[in-house]
Scaffold this active site. Structure first.
Site, PDB file in Angstrom:
ATOM      1  N   TYR A  67       1.108  -1.317   0.150  1.00  0.00           N
ATOM      2  CA  TYR A  67      -0.188  -0.135  -0.188  1.00  0.00           C
ATOM      3  C   TYR A  67       0.746   1.430  -0.002  1.00  0.00           C
ATOM      4  O   TYR A  67       0.533   2.188  -0.561  1.00  0.00           O
ATOM      5  CB  TYR A  67      -1.103   0.007   1.323  1.00  0.00           C
ATOM      6  CG  TYR A  67      -2.267  -0.920   0.890  1.00  0.00           C
ATOM      7  CD1 TYR A  67      -3.083  -0.471  -0.168  1.00  0.00           C
ATOM      8  CD2 TYR A  67      -2.236  -2.272   1.250  1.00  0.00           C
ATOM      9  CE1 TYR A  67      -4.262  -1.381  -0.374  1.00  0.00           C
ATOM     10  CE2 TYR A  67      -3.205  -2.974   0.952  1.00  0.00           C
ATOM     11  CZ  TYR A  67      -4.378  -2.720   0.036  1.00  0.00           C
ATOM     12  OH  TYR A  67      -5.311  -3.465  -0.164  1.00  0.00           O
ATOM     13  N   ARG A  98       1.466   1.694  -3.491  1.00  0.00           N
ATOM     14  CA  ARG A  98       0.193   2.355  -4.344  1.00  0.00           C
ATOM     15  C   ARG A  98       0.119   3.695  -4.046  1.00  0.00           C
ATOM     16  O   ARG A  98      -0.487   4.503  -4.677  1.00  0.00           O
ATOM     17  CB  ARG A  98      -0.816   1.545  -3.815  1.00  0.00           C
ATOM     18  CG  ARG A  98      -1.004  -0.163  -4.010  1.00  0.00           C
ATOM     19  CD  ARG A  98      -1.159  -0.635  -5.514  1.00  0.00           C
ATOM     20  NE  ARG A  98      -0.086  -0.242  -6.181  1.00  0.00           N
ATOM     21  CZ  ARG A  98       1.066  -0.920  -6.207  1.00  0.00           C
ATOM     22  NH1 ARG A  98       1.140  -2.125  -5.240  1.00  0.00           N
ATOM     23  NH2 ARG A  98       2.033  -0.737  -6.955  1.00  0.00           N
ATOM     24  N   GLN A 115     -15.394   3.123  -5.981  1.00  0.00           N
ATOM     25  CA  GLN A 115     -14.623   2.114  -5.556  1.00  0.00           C
ATOM     26  C   GLN A 115     -13.151   2.334  -5.148  1.00  0.00           C
ATOM     27  O   GLN A 115     -12.410   1.519  -4.743  1.00  0.00           O
ATOM     28  CB  GLN A 115     -14.766   0.770  -6.383  1.00  0.00           C
ATOM     29  CG  GLN A 115     -16.341   0.579  -6.560  1.00  0.00           C
ATOM     30  CD  GLN A 115     -16.560  -0.552  -7.782  1.00  0.00           C
ATOM     31  OE1 GLN A 115     -16.379  -1.679  -7.339  1.00  0.00           O
ATOM     32  NE2 GLN A 115     -17.042  -0.094  -8.685  1.00  0.00           N
ATOM     33  N   ASN A 116     -12.875   3.503  -5.908  1.00  0.00           N
ATOM     34  CA  ASN A 116     -11.163   3.792  -6.084  1.00  0.00           C
ATOM     35  C   ASN A 116     -10.672   4.204  -4.508  1.00  0.00           C
ATOM     36  O   ASN A 116     -11.517   4.901  -3.868  1.00  0.00           O
ATOM     37  CB  ASN A 116     -10.672   4.724  -6.962  1.00  0.00           C
ATOM     38  CG  ASN A 116     -11.489   4.149  -8.520  1.00  0.00           C
ATOM     39  OD1 ASN A 116     -11.300   2.963  -8.407  1.00  0.00           O
ATOM     40  ND2 ASN A 116     -11.420   5.087  -9.535  1.00  0.00           N
ATOM     41  N   HIS A 174     -14.519   2.121  -0.612  1.00  0.00           N
ATOM     42  CA  HIS A 174     -13.437   0.976  -0.053  1.00  0.00           C
ATOM     43  C   HIS A 174     -12.282   1.830   0.614  1.00  0.00           C
ATOM     44  O   HIS A 174     -11.191   1.365   0.409  1.00  0.00           O
ATOM     45  CB  HIS A 174     -12.847   0.335  -1.407  1.00  0.00           C
ATOM     46  CG  HIS A 174     -13.872  -0.577  -2.193  1.00  0.00           C
ATOM     47  ND1 HIS A 174     -13.814  -1.058  -3.162  1.00  0.00           N
ATOM     48  CD2 HIS A 174     -14.797  -1.139  -1.414  1.00  0.00           C
ATOM     49  CE1 HIS A 174     -14.999  -1.917  -3.555  1.00  0.00           C
ATOM     50  NE2 HIS A 174     -15.389  -1.838  -2.281  1.00  0.00           N
TER      51      HIS A 174
HETATM   52  P1  NAD Z   1     -11.616  -3.768 -12.234  1.00  0.00           P
HETATM   53  O1  NAD Z   1     -10.211  -3.760 -12.160  1.00  0.00           O
HETATM   54  O2  NAD Z   1     -12.461  -4.956 -11.582  1.00  0.00           O
HETATM   55  O3  NAD Z   1     -12.266  -3.643 -13.597  1.00  0.00           O
HETATM   56  C1  NAD Z   1     -11.745  -2.261 -14.256  1.00  0.00           C
HETATM   57  C2  NAD Z   1     -12.712  -1.869 -15.389  1.00  0.00           C
HETATM   58  O4  NAD Z   1     -12.419  -0.687 -15.938  1.00  0.00           O
HETATM   59  C3  NAD Z   1     -13.102  -3.095 -16.450  1.00  0.00           C
HETATM   60  O5  NAD Z   1     -14.228  -3.097 -16.736  1.00  0.00           O
HETATM   61  C4  NAD Z   1     -12.238  -2.273 -17.618  1.00  0.00           C
HETATM   62  O6  NAD Z   1     -12.753  -2.775 -18.944  1.00  0.00           O
HETATM   63  C5  NAD Z   1     -12.513  -0.814 -17.468  1.00  0.00           C
HETATM   64  N1  NAD Z   1     -11.427  -0.082 -18.079  1.00  0.00           N
HETATM   65  C6  NAD Z   1     -10.122  -0.332 -18.362  1.00  0.00           C
HETATM   66  N2  NAD Z   1      -9.337   0.871 -18.878  1.00  0.00           N
HETATM   67  C7  NAD Z   1     -10.498   1.907 -19.107  1.00  0.00           C
HETATM   68  C8  NAD Z   1     -10.447   3.187 -19.426  1.00  0.00           C
HETATM   69  N3  NAD Z   1      -9.317   3.607 -19.740  1.00  0.00           N
HETATM   70  N4  NAD Z   1     -11.497   3.749 -19.205  1.00  0.00           N
HETATM   71  C9  NAD Z   1     -12.789   3.231 -18.711  1.00  0.00           C
HETATM   72  N5  NAD Z   1     -12.736   1.924 -18.296  1.00  0.00           N
HETATM   73  C10 NAD Z   1     -11.855   1.230 -18.360  1.00  0.00           C
HETATM   74  O7  NAD Z   1     -12.068  -2.454 -11.195  1.00  0.00           O
HETATM   75  P2  NAD Z   1     -13.242  -2.279 -10.293  1.00  0.00           P
HETATM   76  O8  NAD Z   1     -14.411  -2.759 -10.621  1.00  0.00           O
HETATM   77  O9  NAD Z   1     -13.192  -0.714  -9.601  1.00  0.00           O
HETATM   78  O10 NAD Z   1     -12.620  -3.214  -9.048  1.00  0.00           O
HETATM   79  C11 NAD Z   1     -11.341  -3.182  -8.444  1.00  0.00           C
HETATM   80  C12 NAD Z   1     -11.217  -3.146  -6.964  1.00  0.00           C
HETATM   81  O11 NAD Z   1      -9.791  -2.853  -7.080  1.00  0.00           O
HETATM   82  C13 NAD Z   1     -11.928  -1.778  -6.404  1.00  0.00           C
HETATM   83  O12 NAD Z   1     -12.828  -2.121  -5.394  1.00  0.00           O
HETATM   84  C14 NAD Z   1     -10.884  -0.883  -5.995  1.00  0.00           C
HETATM   85  O13 NAD Z   1     -10.932  -0.628  -4.617  1.00  0.00           O
HETATM   86  C15 NAD Z   1      -9.552  -1.686  -6.502  1.00  0.00           C
HETATM   87  N6  NAD Z   1      -8.554  -0.842  -7.126  1.00  0.00           N
HETATM   88  C16 NAD Z   1      -8.541   0.473  -7.071  1.00  0.00           C
HETATM   89  C17 NAD Z   1      -7.793   1.121  -8.098  1.00  0.00           C
HETATM   90  C18 NAD Z   1      -7.489   2.638  -7.724  1.00  0.00           C
HETATM   91  O14 NAD Z   1      -8.056   3.298  -6.797  1.00  0.00           O
HETATM   92  N7  NAD Z   1      -7.309   3.691  -8.671  1.00  0.00           N
HETATM   93  C19 NAD Z   1      -6.763   0.574  -8.793  1.00  0.00           C
HETATM   94  C20 NAD Z   1      -7.004  -0.796  -9.068  1.00  0.00           C
HETATM   95  C21 NAD Z   1      -7.562  -1.457  -7.986  1.00  0.00           C
END
Ligand code: NAD
Length: 229
Positions: free
Chosen positions: A53, A56, A86-87, A104
């Protein structure tokens, strides 16, 4: 003022350089989720989880909001906009959005490993082993791990039930309970989905699928909503 509710996932931050985890290899930056994002991982190897983390957090602090984050902030000119994300990054806030619910958690804060309600700002990117909360327990990232309760889910559910317009941006809808929120939006409410790989959703009323990356699809959608009557 119409209520716009936006559920965002990792995809909206992908073009800011923060990788999603289900797109390519089912790993998160090379790690198996079970090894870094569960209470069991923390019990087994807290230093590894802390390091994961910390890295990250470093990436998040170095990243910048993109055109999709900025467009959602601009939508507040005409609508009451609530973002449920969710980010764990803070890119919506840095783009100027004022109502953001972090389902989250948020990586720029720490939390007590004894009481999740005790959270604190973090100075810089690194949270060290040995840094303690006021109860004397180790500080960890303020994020919800798989297997932990999602304290904001009830508030998010209520927000979704009051939407007049709903958007889903960049989420595979694979993580529950977040994925179930779309089912709580009234059936007659228009639902826009922006994702280069639209997730499977059926039977939820009017659905407008914008099969584009967020930085292309979201600004276009926002412009059309700002122009509409
Ligand atoms: P996921 O990784 O399961 O799915 C990502 C989605 O984004 C997919 O449907 C994909 O097709 C789409 N995608 C990819 N590139 C894209 C773009 N340029 N524009 C629009 N869409 C695009 O993500 P999720 O459903 O958010 O679940 C992942 C979990 O992991 C979350 O709960 C989160 O807490 C965590 N996470 C967070 C981050 C962050 O905070 N930036 C990054 C990775 C994972």
């Amino acid at each position: 003022m119409d209520n716009v509710v936006v559920l965002t996932g990792a995809g909206i931050s992908a073009e800011s350089g923060l990788r999603t985890f289900r797109d390519s290899d089912g790993l998160w930056e090379g790690y198996n989720i079970a090894d870094v994002a569960t209470p069991e991982a923390w019990d087994w190897n807290p230093a590894l989880v802390q390091d994961f983390y910390n890295l990250r957090r470093k990436s998040v602090l170095e990243a910048k909001p993109n055109a999709a984050h900025y467009a959602l902030a601009k939508l507040e000119k005409k609508y009451k906009v609530t973002i449920i994300t969710q980010n764990i990054d803070d890119l919506h806030e840095r783009a100027g959005s004022t109502e953001v619910v972090h389902l989250h958690g948020i990586i720029t804060r720490s939390q007590s490993s004894k009481d999740p309600n005790l959270t604190y700002p973090i100075d810089g990117w690194e949270l060290k082993m040995g840094e303690l909360c006021e109860l004397g327990s180790q500080l960890r990232a303020h994020v919800v791990w798989f297997g932990e309760a999602v304290p904001m889910i009830e508030k998010a559910a209520e927000i979704c039930s009051k939407a007049d317009i709903f958007m889903l941006i960049g989420s595979s809808l694979a993580v529950y309970p977040a994925a179930g929120l779309i089912n709580l939006v009234a059936k007659d409410v228009p639902k826009y989905i922006v994702d280069p790989k639209i997730p499977a959703v059926y039977g939820l009323g009017p659905m407008i699928k914008i099969e584009e990356k967020a930085t292309v699809g979201v600004p276009g959608l926002v412009e059309s909503l700002l122009k509409s009557n």
